[in-house]
Enzyme design. Structure first.
Site, PDB file in Angstrom:
ATOM      1  N   ASP A 165      33.281 -53.681  -6.452  1.00 42.83           N
ATOM      2  CA  ASP A 165      32.268 -53.543  -5.389  1.00 42.83           C
ATOM      3  C   ASP A 165      32.361 -52.184  -4.696  1.00 42.83           C
ATOM      4  O   ASP A 165      31.340 -51.601  -4.300  1.00 42.83           O
ATOM      5  CB  ASP A 165      32.427 -54.655  -4.336  1.00 42.83           C
ATOM      6  N   ASP A 198      33.018 -67.328   2.774  1.00 41.71           N
ATOM      7  CA  ASP A 198      33.823 -66.908   1.616  1.00 41.71           C
ATOM      8  C   ASP A 198      35.159 -67.648   1.586  1.00 41.71           C
ATOM      9  O   ASP A 198      35.552 -68.236   0.565  1.00 41.71           O
ATOM     10  CB  ASP A 198      34.074 -65.395   1.634  1.00 41.71           C
ATOM     11  N   ASN A 206      26.995 -56.380  -8.663  1.00 42.44           N
ATOM     12  CA  ASN A 206      26.619 -57.574  -7.886  1.00 42.44           C
ATOM     13  C   ASN A 206      27.196 -57.447  -6.474  1.00 42.44           C
ATOM     14  O   ASN A 206      27.623 -58.432  -5.875  1.00 42.44           O
ATOM     15  CB  ASN A 206      27.147 -58.825  -8.595  1.00 42.44           C
ATOM     16  N   GLU A 258      27.511 -65.172  -5.531  1.00 43.41           N
ATOM     17  CA  GLU A 258      27.776 -64.726  -6.903  1.00 43.41           C
ATOM     18  C   GLU A 258      27.254 -65.709  -7.947  1.00 43.41           C
ATOM     19  O   GLU A 258      26.936 -65.363  -9.078  1.00 43.41           O
ATOM     20  CB  GLU A 258      29.273 -64.482  -7.094  1.00 43.41           C
ATOM     21  N   HIS A 262      34.322 -64.182  -8.703  1.00 46.50           N
ATOM     22  CA  HIS A 262      35.723 -63.916  -8.382  1.00 46.50           C
ATOM     23  C   HIS A 262      36.356 -65.022  -7.540  1.00 46.50           C
ATOM     24  O   HIS A 262      37.514 -65.384  -7.733  1.00 46.50           O
ATOM     25  CB  HIS A 262      35.830 -62.568  -7.654  1.00 46.50           C
ATOM     26  N   ARG A 263      35.584 -65.576  -6.588  1.00 42.79           N
ATOM     27  CA  ARG A 263      36.194 -66.580  -5.701  1.00 42.79           C
ATOM     28  C   ARG A 263      36.411 -67.920  -6.410  1.00 42.79           C
ATOM     29  O   ARG A 263      37.337 -68.661  -6.064  1.00 42.79           O
ATOM     30  CB  ARG A 263      35.371 -66.754  -4.423  1.00 42.79           C
ATOM     31  N   LYS A 277      35.839 -57.947  -9.034  1.00 43.22           N
ATOM     32  CA  LYS A 277      34.823 -57.643  -7.997  1.00 43.22           C
ATOM     33  C   LYS A 277      35.499 -57.261  -6.679  1.00 43.22           C
ATOM     34  O   LYS A 277      35.048 -56.357  -5.994  1.00 43.22           O
ATOM     35  CB  LYS A 277      33.906 -58.855  -7.793  1.00 43.22           C
TER      36      LYS A 277
HETATM   37  O1  LIG Z   1      28.636 -58.348   5.500  1.00 38.02           O
HETATM   38  C1  LIG Z   1      29.540 -58.628   4.695  1.00 38.02           C
HETATM   39  O2  LIG Z   1      30.471 -57.831   4.434  1.00 38.02           O
HETATM   40  C2  LIG Z   1      29.518 -59.943   4.034  1.00 38.02           C
HETATM   41  C3  LIG Z   1      28.775 -60.962   4.565  1.00 38.02           C
HETATM   42  C4  LIG Z   1      28.773 -62.336   3.995  1.00 38.02           C
HETATM   43  O3  LIG Z   1      27.535 -62.520   3.351  1.00 38.02           O
HETATM   44  P1  LIG Z   1      26.281 -63.314   4.013  1.00 38.02           P
HETATM   45  O4  LIG Z   1      25.966 -62.691   5.312  1.00 38.02           O
HETATM   46  O5  LIG Z   1      25.234 -63.125   2.977  1.00 38.02           O
HETATM   47  O6  LIG Z   1      26.741 -64.746   4.168  1.00 38.02           O
HETATM   48  C5  LIG Z   1      29.903 -62.550   2.996  1.00 38.02           C
HETATM   49  O7  LIG Z   1      29.689 -63.728   2.266  1.00 38.02           O
HETATM   50  C6  LIG Z   1      30.035 -61.373   2.052  1.00 38.02           C
HETATM   51  O8  LIG Z   1      31.066 -61.563   1.126  1.00 38.02           O
HETATM   52  C7  LIG Z   1      30.346 -60.109   2.808  1.00 38.02           C
HETATM   53  C1  LIG Z   2      29.432 -63.200  -1.245  1.00 44.70           C
HETATM   54  C2  LIG Z   2      30.283 -62.262  -1.641  1.00 44.70           C
HETATM   55  O1  LIG Z   2      29.963 -60.997  -1.979  1.00 44.70           O
HETATM   56  P1  LIG Z   2      28.741 -60.025  -1.642  1.00 44.70           P
HETATM   57  O2  LIG Z   2      29.322 -58.949  -0.799  1.00 44.70           O
HETATM   58  O3  LIG Z   2      28.286 -59.504  -2.970  1.00 44.70           O
HETATM   59  O4  LIG Z   2      27.679 -60.804  -0.924  1.00 44.70           O
HETATM   60  C3  LIG Z   2      31.730 -62.570  -1.754  1.00 44.70           C
HETATM   61  O5  LIG Z   2      32.529 -61.623  -1.903  1.00 44.70           O
HETATM   62  O6  LIG Z   2      32.126 -63.744  -1.687  1.00 44.70           O
END
Ligand SMILES: O=C(O)C1=C[C@@H](OP(=O)(O)O)[C@@H](O)[C@H](O)C1
Ligand SMILES: C=C(OP(=O)(O)O)C(=O)O
Length: 425
Positions: A49, A313, A94, A341, A385-386, A411
């Site tokens: 990422d 998460d 992703n 994901e 990944h999770r 990821k």
């Molecule tokens: O802003 C961020 O860093 C994130 C927000 C969350 O997503 P959502 O806001 O779509 O739930 C989380 O699930 C993602 O892994 C990272």
């Molecule tokens: C939802 C996740 O990732 P993303 O930042 O791609 O939304 C995650 O890391 O669980």
């Protein structure tokens, strides 16, 4: 397909120095690129990422130097938005934390960019963000399906003013708009439609913006007011906190069968996912908080019933920890698991059933009742990944577990299984 079999472990013990937070790493990289001055980042996460964000910044002409196995990065700030008028295509895998904030920053920049990604990225909605940016005058086209990437962005000077954004699917859309708002030519007021999900991630955004010199007025997560015509100022050095979502696997393993200390996060950490430790405590584990560590020690675990909207998460780790608890566990208010994901509610239900758990899959919740005896299964990970990391808890079952495509952890945590296996006693 590669698989990894984890044989039964009797316990875990040790200290884990957490890799840097994904959420903070990608935010800091983007803010450092837009800021005035040089930012020296340490404990940057090194994973797919982050690579996608770094590659995008390179293509956009941002200069930075990586060192110490890419855990350090010195970024030369542009002192404003991107300028790259020649057409570009940026592949963002992703990575939601790259796709969403870059969409906003590029819409406001002098660029002509196509944003692409992995097939799953084309199934993850972005319409609420595009709708908000279009209220500011953004020129964004959907190249395949309306409401989803890939996107063609013809960036231009945006207007400011009062806009509304739907916050019911992802907080990343609001994060993206907040990050560009101070760079707009006038003041902005952002109204939230619907219930804002994943609120603590907005706290991360606001905390980082503040460290880069920009204050946002947060009116109870319903309205945000930001002064325009500002510039981000580099804070100089930046130490990225450890990743609190990655910490959840180690803390859960300790709660099930041992004692583990994670360092790099502590009681003052800005990431909402540190509250995962509270859930473990409510299940019965013993938790100790320091300024730069959290440690957990095993105890008899009991199932709990909670709303996990704030920590979607880390909540996945509760679902597999629940297999080792007495009584059922209810994970509520995680509708947006379906647009991450993979469809995580469905994937979790399917794989937990394989090990013998009794599962109720609701529209926005999952109820896990542990089996009397856990069965061995080959766990599909859905390129998530999770899924791979949270099913490593099954290593505590007598029969162990097989994880399909374990490398999908790249990821956010490429070395996960090495670190996890190193804790077994
Ligand atoms: O802003 C961020 O860093 C994130 C927000 C969350 O997503 P959502 O806001 O779509 O739930 C989380 O699930 C993602 O892994 C990272
Ligand atoms: C939802 C996740 O990732 P993303 O930042 O791609 O939304 C995650 O890391 O669980």
């Amino acid at each position: 397909m590669k698989t990894l079999t984890l044989n039964k472990i009797n316990g875990v013990q040790g200290t884990v120095h957490l890799p840097g937070s994904k959420s903070i790493s990608n935010r800091v990289l983007l803010l450092a690129a837009l800021a005035q001055g040089e930012t020296q980042i340490s404990n940057l996460l090194h994973s797919d990422d982050i690579e996608h964000m770094l590659n995008a910044l390179t293509a956009l002409g941002v200069s930075y130097q990586l060192s110490d196995c890419k855990s350090k990065c010195v970024v030369q700030g542009l002192g404003g938005l991107f300028k790259h008028p020649a057409p570009l295509e940026l592949f963002l895998g992703n990575a939601g934390t790259a796709m969403r904030p870059l969409t906003a920053a590029l819409a406001a920049s002098n660029v002509d960019v196509t944003l692409t990604g992995e097939p799953r990225m084309y199934e993850r909605p972005i319409g609420h963000l595009v709708d908000a940016l279009r209220q500011l005058g953004a020129d964004i086209d959907y190249l395949q399906q309306d409401g989803f990437p890939p996107l063609r962005i013809r960036g231009k000077a945006l207007q400011a003013g009062r806009i509304s954004i739907d916050g019911s699917i992802s907080s990343q859309f609001l994060t993206a708009v907040l990050m560009i708002a101070p760079l707009l030519p006038a003041d902005s007021e952002i109204d939230i439609i619907g219930d804002l999900v994943s609120k603590p991630y907005i706290d991360i955004t606001l905390a980082l913006m503040s460290r880069f010199g920009v204050e946002v007025e947060n009116q109870n997560y319903q309205r945000f007011v930001i002064r325009g015509q500002q510039q981000y100022q580099s804070p100089g050095h930046w130490l990225v906190e450890g990743d609190a979502s990655s910490a959840s696997y180690f803390l859960a393993a300790a709660a099930i069968g041992g004692s583990i200390k994670v360092t790099g996060i502590g009681k003052h950490a800005v990431q909402g996912d540190i509250r995962f430790a509270d859930a473990l405590e409510a299940m019965g584990a013993t938790v100790e908080w320091g300024d730069d560590y959290i440690s957990v020690t095993r105890n008899q675990l009991n199932g709990i019933d909670r709303d996990y909207n704030a920590i979607p998460d880390a909540a996945m780790t509760i679902a597999t920890t629940a297999l080792f608890a007495k009584g059922p566990t209810l994970i509520r208010n995680v509708y947006n698991w379906r647009v991450k994901e993979t469809d995580r509610l469905h994937a979790m239900a399917t794989e937990l059933r394989k090990v013998g758990a009794e599962i109720e899959e609701g529209d926005d919740y999952i109820k896990v009742t542990p089996p009397a005896v856990i069965q061995h299964a080959s766990i599909a990970t859905y390129n998530d990944h999770r899924m791979a990391m949270c099913f490593s808890m099954l290593a505590f079952a007598d029969c162990g577990v097989t994880i399909e495509d374990p490398d999908c952890t790249r990821k956010t945590f490429p070395q996960y299984f090495e670190v996890f296996s190193g804790l077994a006693i």
